[in-house]
Design an enzyme around this catalytic site. Sequence first.
Site, PDB file in Angstrom:
ATOM      1  N   ARG A 127      -7.512   1.388  30.227  1.00 37.06           N
ATOM      2  CA  ARG A 127      -8.617   1.182  31.638  1.00 37.06           C
ATOM      3  C   ARG A 127      -9.807   0.446  30.979  1.00 37.06           C
ATOM      4  NH1 ARG A 127      -6.869   6.665  31.720  1.00 37.06           N
ATOM      5  NH2 ARG A 127      -5.650   7.081  33.695  1.00 37.06           N
TER       6      ARG A 127
ATOM      7  N   GLU B 201      -7.031  -3.899  15.595  1.00 38.09           N
ATOM      8  CA  GLU B 201      -6.701  -4.291  14.403  1.00 38.09           C
ATOM      9  C   GLU B 201      -6.189  -5.542  14.376  1.00 38.09           C
ATOM     10  OE1 GLU B 201      -4.460  -2.665  10.406  1.00 38.09           O
ATOM     11  OE2 GLU B 201      -3.927  -1.911  12.447  1.00 38.09           O
TER      12      GLU B 201
END
Length: 137
Positions: free
Chosen positions: A3, A115
């Site tokens: 979201r 990451e």
Amino acid sequence: MIRVRDLDASLRFYCEGLGLREMRRQENPQGRYTLVFLAAQESPDAEIELTYNWPAADGSVEDYGSARNFGHLAFRVDDIYATCAHLQAMGVTINRPPRDGHMAFVRSPDLISIELLQDGHLPPQEPWASMPNTGVW
């Protein structure tokens, strides 16, 4: 599915910053939301869905908190130093610099931890090798 609070800022981060491309978009006026599906060129079947819930009639938006409960996404990059330099030039904070030439962390405009992973390890390189961590990821 992620979201997002600001669809334009999120698309800039994921598309311009990380190199994903928009595969398709669905607008749902009755449900008051937009879905945007993104993928990497190398893996178009592995999509990320961004969900943008439109503001309420009074202009208020949903609060998703820090998004730490999500965990994080991971992307393999061709050159971790070039990717971090590009994101930094876009104004993105490098929370965990790629000191080891292998791994870095940044956060999306919606505070999702991302990451970045280099195949193998590149030799240490400044300014990354001596750059401290910033914030949380």
